[in-house]
Design an enzyme around this catalytic site. Structure first.
Site, PDB file in Angstrom:
ATOM      1  N   SER A 123      -6.449 -19.111  -1.436  1.00 54.68           N
ATOM      2  CA  SER A 123      -7.750 -18.430  -1.556  1.00 54.68           C
ATOM      3  C   SER A 123      -8.537 -18.368  -0.252  1.00 54.68           C
ATOM      4  O   SER A 123      -9.630 -17.801  -0.219  1.00 54.68           O
ATOM      5  CB  SER A 123      -8.595 -19.128  -2.621  1.00 54.68           C
ATOM      6  OG  SER A 123      -8.663 -20.503  -2.340  1.00 54.68           O
ATOM      7  N   THR A 148     -13.182 -20.298  -2.573  1.00 50.70           N
ATOM      8  CA  THR A 148     -13.764 -20.098  -1.250  1.00 50.70           C
ATOM      9  C   THR A 148     -14.243 -21.425  -0.702  1.00 50.70           C
ATOM     10  O   THR A 148     -14.756 -22.254  -1.451  1.00 50.70           O
ATOM     11  CB  THR A 148     -14.986 -19.171  -1.393  1.00 50.70           C
ATOM     12  OG1 THR A 148     -14.512 -17.894  -1.758  1.00 50.70           O
ATOM     13  CG2 THR A 148     -15.795 -19.092  -0.117  1.00 50.70           C
ATOM     14  N   THR A 165     -13.050 -17.002   3.160  1.00 52.04           N
ATOM     15  CA  THR A 165     -12.289 -16.750   1.930  1.00 52.04           C
ATOM     16  C   THR A 165     -11.333 -15.583   2.110  1.00 52.04           C
ATOM     17  O   THR A 165     -11.538 -14.735   2.989  1.00 52.04           O
ATOM     18  CB  THR A 165     -13.264 -16.405   0.781  1.00 52.04           C
ATOM     19  OG1 THR A 165     -12.556 -16.371  -0.457  1.00 52.04           O
ATOM     20  CG2 THR A 165     -13.934 -15.065   0.987  1.00 52.04           C
ATOM     21  N   ARG A 176     -12.666  -4.086  -1.240  1.00 52.43           N
ATOM     22  CA  ARG A 176     -13.683  -4.888  -1.955  1.00 52.43           C
ATOM     23  C   ARG A 176     -14.152  -6.051  -1.072  1.00 52.43           C
ATOM     24  O   ARG A 176     -13.366  -6.747  -0.447  1.00 52.43           O
ATOM     25  CB  ARG A 176     -13.073  -5.430  -3.245  1.00 52.43           C
ATOM     26  CG  ARG A 176     -14.027  -6.304  -4.073  1.00 52.43           C
ATOM     27  CD  ARG A 176     -13.833  -7.779  -3.791  1.00 52.43           C
ATOM     28  NE  ARG A 176     -14.640  -8.608  -4.685  1.00 52.43           N
ATOM     29  CZ  ARG A 176     -14.826  -9.909  -4.505  1.00 52.43           C
ATOM     30  NH1 ARG A 176     -14.289 -10.526  -3.479  1.00 52.43           N
ATOM     31  NH2 ARG A 176     -15.556 -10.592  -5.354  1.00 52.43           N
ATOM     32  N   VAL A 177     -15.445  -6.229  -1.037  1.00 54.13           N
ATOM     33  CA  VAL A 177     -16.020  -7.381  -0.336  1.00 54.13           C
ATOM     34  C   VAL A 177     -16.889  -8.127  -1.347  1.00 54.13           C
ATOM     35  O   VAL A 177     -17.658  -7.509  -2.090  1.00 54.13           O
ATOM     36  CB  VAL A 177     -16.876  -6.930   0.866  1.00 54.13           C
ATOM     37  CG1 VAL A 177     -17.613  -8.116   1.490  1.00 54.13           C
ATOM     38  CG2 VAL A 177     -15.995  -6.248   1.914  1.00 54.13           C
ATOM     39  N   THR A 182     -19.584 -20.173  -4.358  1.00 52.98           N
ATOM     40  CA  THR A 182     -18.177 -19.872  -4.626  1.00 52.98           C
ATOM     41  C   THR A 182     -18.090 -19.310  -6.033  1.00 52.98           C
ATOM     42  O   THR A 182     -18.994 -19.513  -6.841  1.00 52.98           O
ATOM     43  CB  THR A 182     -17.301 -21.128  -4.433  1.00 52.98           C
ATOM     44  OG1 THR A 182     -15.942 -20.811  -4.761  1.00 52.98           O
ATOM     45  CG2 THR A 182     -17.762 -22.288  -5.285  1.00 52.98           C
ATOM     46  N   GLY A 183     -17.023 -18.592  -6.297  1.00 46.78           N
ATOM     47  CA  GLY A 183     -16.869 -17.988  -7.616  1.00 46.78           C
ATOM     48  C   GLY A 183     -16.877 -16.476  -7.535  1.00 46.78           C
ATOM     49  O   GLY A 183     -16.559 -15.903  -6.487  1.00 46.78           O
TER      50      GLY A 183
HETATM   51  C1  SD4 Z   1     -15.428 -13.694  -3.564  1.00 44.54           C
HETATM   52  N1  SD4 Z   1     -16.732 -15.699  -3.789  1.00 44.54           N
HETATM   53  O1  SD4 Z   1     -14.777 -13.031  -2.778  1.00 44.54           O
HETATM   54  C2  SD4 Z   1     -15.467 -15.182  -3.365  1.00 44.54           C
HETATM   55  C3  SD4 Z   1     -14.314 -15.726  -4.096  1.00 44.54           C
HETATM   56  C4  SD4 Z   1     -14.346 -17.148  -4.271  1.00 44.54           C
HETATM   57  O2  SD4 Z   1     -13.341 -19.019  -4.591  1.00 44.54           O
HETATM   58  O3  SD4 Z   1     -15.323 -17.836  -4.271  1.00 44.54           O
HETATM   59  N2  SD4 Z   1     -13.254 -17.718  -4.421  1.00 44.54           N
HETATM   60  O4  SD4 Z   1     -16.011 -13.222  -4.529  1.00 44.54           O
END
Ligand code: SD4
Length: 333
Positions: free
Chosen positions: A76, A190, A208, A218-219, A241-242
Site C-alpha cells: 500500500s 497509508t 501511499t 484517481r487521487v 488513512t483509509g
Molecule cells: C487513499 N488514504 O489513497 C489513501 C489510502 C489509504 O491506507 O489510506 N490506504 O485514499
C-alpha cells in the site's frame, strides 16, 4: 441519520471507548514521533535515528516514510504498492513543515521515494504540487532513484483482481477476512508520520500507493494538505488513512488540528471528526475505514477510527516505542 450511525454515536459510546488505550496506561509521557499502522514502528525507528543525529522533524518524517516506501512486501506504500485498474502503480505523497512550507506529488510513476520528491517540490520549485508526468519528469531531472513497479506479487494480485474487476475499497478492520481478499492486504495502509524535532518544531509526511485498483488518475486524500496531512506548529499535527474520498469531504486532518486548537485532546479531536464524517455520510461510510492520528505541540497523541483495527506507533525521545490500537466509532463485526 441512519440507524447504524445513530447506534454507534449515541447508544454504544462506552463500547467504542473501551478499545482505546487510556492516558493512564501510557508509559510514554511525551511522544516525539507517531506514525500510522504497525509499520509505524520501523518508520519511527528511522526517524529517531535521524533525530539523534540532530536532523529536523522534516528529516525525521522523510526518513520514516522512505523506510516504508522501500519495503517490497508492503502493498500500500511505495515500491510494493498495488497498481491501479490499468496495472500502473501511481504514488501520492506530501510533506508539511512547521513554517507552512508544503510539497506534494500525485500519481507519480516509476520513482522509489515519492516522499522525497514531495520534499523536493517544496524546496526546489516555486510550486506546492506536481502531478503525473510532470511530477515524474521533475523527479528524473532531480536524479531520484527509479524503481520497476508493480512488483511481481502486486502484478499477480492485479491479474487476480482482473478476473472480476470489481472495485470496492476493502476496509482494513478487525474481524474481517480482508487479508485474503484481492486488494485486501494493506489496502488501507497509508503511512502518515508526525514528528517534533529537537528544536520543538513539528513536521509531517504522508505517502501511499492509494487504494488498490483505483481508476487511472484517481487521487485520494494522502497528498492533499488539509486532508491527508496538516501541521500547525502552534497547535499540533494530524494525518489520515483509509478511504481518501471520505477524508477529503471533511478536510479531515485540518479539521482535527482545528479541534485541538479549540482545546480537544488529540484523541478527542480525532474522534470528533470521525463522528462528524459519520453524521454527514451515514450508511455510505458504514463499511469504510477512515482513521486519524494526531500529535499535539506538547507531545500528547491520540487516534480514532470508524472501524476497529486501526493501530499506530508512538515513540518518545529515548526511542521507546509502542504500538497502540485506536478506539473506533463502530464495533467489531
Ligand atoms: C487513499 N488514504 O489513497 C489513501 C489510502 C489509504 O491506507 O489510506 N490506504 O485514499
Amino acid at each position: 441519520m441512519s440507524e447504524i450511525v445513530r447506534r454507534a454515536l449515541f447508544l454504544a459510546p462506552g463500547l467504542a471507548m473501551a478499545s482505546a488505550v487510556s492516558a493512564a496506561d501510557r508509559p510514554v509521557p511525551r511522544a516525539v514521533m507517531v506514525s500510522t499502522w504497525d509499520f509505524g514502528r520501523v518508520a519511527n525507528a528511522a526517524g529517531i535515528e535521524v533525530r539523534r543525529a540532530r536532523g529536523s522533524a522534516l528529516d525525521m518524517v522523510e526518513a520514516g516514510g522512505r523506510v516504508v516506501e522501500s519495503d517490497p512486501d508492503n502493498t500500500s506504500v511505495g515500491i510494493g504498492g498495488y497498481p491501479d485498474r490499468d496495472g500502473r502503480v501511481t504514488l501520492d505523497a506530501c510533506v508539511m513543515n512547521w513554517n507552512g512550507d508544503i510539497g506534494a506529488v500525485c500519481a507519480l510513476e516509476d520513482i522509489a521515494h515519492p516522499v522525497s520528491v514531495a520534499r523536493a517540490v517544496m524546496e526546489k520549485t516555486p510550486h506546492t504540487m506536481l502531478v503525473g508526468e510532470g511530477a515524474r519528469r521533475f523527479a528524473l531531472d532531480q536524479a531520484f532513484e527509479t524503481a520497476v513497479m508493480p512488483s511481481p506479487s502486486a502484478e499477480a494480485a492485479w491479474r487476480e483482481w482482473l478476473k472480476t474487476s470489481t472495485y470496492a475499497p476493502v476496509s482494513n478492520r478487525e474481524n474481517t477476512e480482508w487479508r485474503s481478499m484481492p486488494g485486501g492486504p494493506g489496502n488501507h495502509d497509508t503511512i502518515g508520520l508526525l514528528a517534533i524535532g529537537l528544536d520543538g518544531h513539528m513536521a509531517g509526511a504522508c505517502t501511499t500507493s492509494g487504494l488498490a485498483f483505483k481508476m487511472r488518475g484517481r487521487v485520494g486524500d494522502s497528498p492533499i494538505i488539509g486532508a491527508g496531512l496538516f501541521v500547525d506548529d502552534e497547535v499540533g499535527a494530524a494525518t489520515a488513512t483509509g478511504v481518501g474520498e471520505d477524508v477529503v469531504r471533511v478536510a479531515g486532518s485540518h479539521a482535527v488540528v482545528e479541534a485541538m486548537r479549540q482545546g480537544k485532546s488529540p484523541t478527542e479531536a480525532c474522534r470528533s471528526v470521525i463522528e462528524r464524517l459519520a453524521r454527514l455520510r451515514g450508511t455510505a461510510v458504514a463499511d469504510h475505514q477512515v482513521a486519524f492520528l494526531a500529535l499535539s505541540k506538547s507531545g500528547e497523541w491520540g487516534g480514532w477510527a470508524l472501524q476497529p483495527g486501526f493501530t499506530f506507533a508512538v515513540t518518545d525521545a529515548s526511542g521507546a516505542t509502542r504500538v497502540e490500537r485506536a478506539g473506533s466509532l463502530f464495533e467489531a463485526r
